[in-house]
Design an enzyme around this catalytic site. Structure first.
Site, PDB file in Angstrom:
ATOM      1  N   ARG A  38       0.305   6.854   6.935  1.00  0.00           N
ATOM      2  CA  ARG A  38       0.476   8.268   6.624  1.00  0.00           C
ATOM      3  C   ARG A  38      -0.489   9.051   7.499  1.00  0.00           C
ATOM      4  NH1 ARG A  38       0.266   5.504   1.628  1.00  0.00           N
ATOM      5  NH2 ARG A  38       2.224   5.630   0.436  1.00  0.00           N
TER       6      ARG A  38
ATOM      7  N   LYS B 240      -2.798   5.881  -1.186  1.00  0.00           N
ATOM      8  CA  LYS B 240      -2.693   6.648  -2.426  1.00  0.00           C
ATOM      9  C   LYS B 240      -3.231   5.839  -3.591  1.00  0.00           C
ATOM     10  CE  LYS B 240       0.975   9.763  -1.104  1.00  0.00           C
ATOM     11  NZ  LYS B 240       2.217  10.426  -1.510  1.00  0.00           N
TER      12      LYS B 240
ATOM     13  N   HIS C  24       5.054  12.387  10.274  1.00  0.00           N
ATOM     14  CA  HIS C  24       5.738  11.542   9.299  1.00  0.00           C
ATOM     15  C   HIS C  24       6.944  10.841   9.914  1.00  0.00           C
ATOM     16  CE1 HIS C  24       5.273  10.573   5.082  1.00  0.00           C
ATOM     17  NE2 HIS C  24       6.575  10.527   4.958  1.00  0.00           N
TER      18      HIS C  24
ATOM     19  N   ARG D 285       6.153   7.489  11.155  1.00  0.00           N
ATOM     20  CA  ARG D 285       6.127   6.536  10.032  1.00  0.00           C
ATOM     21  C   ARG D 285       7.553   6.089   9.715  1.00  0.00           C
ATOM     22  NH1 ARG D 285       3.203   4.855   5.329  1.00  0.00           N
ATOM     23  NH2 ARG D 285       4.234   5.297   3.343  1.00  0.00           N
TER      24      ARG D 285
ATOM     25  N   HIS E 293       3.923   1.219  -0.144  1.00  0.00           N
ATOM     26  CA  HIS E 293       4.756   1.683  -1.262  1.00  0.00           C
ATOM     27  C   HIS E 293       4.490   0.806  -2.484  1.00  0.00           C
ATOM     28  CE1 HIS E 293       7.993   3.602   1.555  1.00  0.00           C
ATOM     29  NE2 HIS E 293       6.942   4.377   1.384  1.00  0.00           N
TER      30      HIS E 293
ATOM     31  N   TYR F 222      15.120   3.446   3.756  1.00  0.00           N
ATOM     32  CA  TYR F 222      15.206   3.143   5.179  1.00  0.00           C
ATOM     33  C   TYR F 222      16.362   2.212   5.516  1.00  0.00           C
ATOM     34  CZ  TYR F 222      10.516   5.105   5.415  1.00  0.00           C
ATOM     35  OH  TYR F 222       9.445   5.956   5.341  1.00  0.00           O
TER      36      TYR F 222
END
Length: 305
Positions: A156, A180, A251, A254, A277, A286
């Site tokens: 990210r 995150k 982004h 990514r 994730h 994706y």
């Protein structure tokens, strides 16, 4: 399709819209707060990913990117649909006020149809982009290393600009990322990215002014952490030089990282771990690109296709 603009700040527009909802629509405090929250989240996303918060130049293509990003962040279809509903009301209000000439949300397909990623960069586009920074200029050499690392790892943009020197290991070929929820993950580096990083650390980084004893991996001109917006502007510059016509943001590299891995046969679970994730269902957005690529290969190469 884009909207026509008049000059007005995002905050003043949101305040006027809030007054309209309160006085003319008579909405409850709970509903008003939901509108306010969703619109401010969109404005913050716009600033982070595209370097501006001008709500009057929003396009349908940009909204597709926003929707795809919400799904990647793990939002469910109901949550995303609510955000889009609020934006649709907002832009119809702007249309009535004469601030825009068209509602870009009205041209957006159903949420179930825009889960897929919009405008994924091709491998040739990425290659052209990475060739643009001039290694003779320390700042551009830094940018080239950042682009190589971003495409090689799928970080990210907030993770990339926040990297410190102690998080990368040339010897092990790894970068340690804090993502995150303060979750750490180890992401491998390919040889091209490793070579670029080693050259940058040895020859380029010491030339950046005001660096001192800072441990910021990719310092700004002032020696501190670069902002996400500043990096977006740098990418936009190189995209123009590369002749890439579609809108581009950090982004999208990514997105390209994940899509190109799947196109070349990577396992979905492995891509999930590399992206950080928490659920493989988030990574599945994706797969439509990879499936489309498989269909193209079949049509091109199967003797009875």
């Amino acid at each position: 399709m884009s909207v026509t603009v008049t000059d007005c700040s995002a905050e003043s527009l949101l305040q006027e819209f809030h007054h309209y909802l309160l006085l003319e629509r008579g909405l409850s405090a709970h509903t008003l707060e939901a509108y306010r929250r969703d619109l401010r989240q969109f404005t913050a996303w716009l600033l982070e990913q595209h370097g501006h918060s001008d709500l009057l130049v929003v396009t349908t293509e940009l909204l597709k990117e926003f929707v795809a990003d919400r799904f990647e962040q793990g939002k469910n279809a109901r949550s995303v649909a609510r955000s889009i509903s609020g934006l649709k009301t907002f832009y119809y209000w702007l249309l009535d006020e004469g601030q825009v000439s068209v509602n870009p949300v009205s041209l957006l397909p159903k949420i179930s149809q825009v889960k897929k990623l919009p405008g994924v960069l091709s491998e040739r586009d990425v290659d052209d982009l990475l060739k643009q920074p001039d290694r003779a200029d320390p700042i551009e050499a830094r940018d080239r290393c950042m682009l190589e690392l971003l495409y090689a790892t799928g970080l990210r943009v907030s993770e990339l600009v926040g990297l410190q020197t102690g998080q990368v290991s040339i010897q092990q070929g790894l970068v340690r990322v804090t993502g995150k929820g303060q979750k750490e993950r180890l992401v491998p580096l390919g040889q091209l990215a490793l070579d670029e990083l080693e050259d940058y650390l040895r020859h380029t980084r010491p030339l950046i002014a005001n660096i001192g004893d800072s441990d910021v991996l990719f310092p700004s001109r002032k020696g501190g952490f670069m902002t996400r917006q500043a990096f977006w502007y740098r990418i936009k510059k190189y995209a123009v030089l590369a002749g890439i016509e579609q809108q581009i943001s950090p982004h999208q590299l990514r997105h390209a990282f994940a899509t190109h891995l799947l196109n070349h046969g990577a396992d979905l679970r492995a891509v999930q771990l590399l992206l950080g994730h928490s659920s493989v269902s988030t990574t599945q957005i994706y797969t439509h690109v990879a499936n489309h690529r498989l269909q193209q290969l079949y049509q091109t190469h199967h003797p009875r296709a």
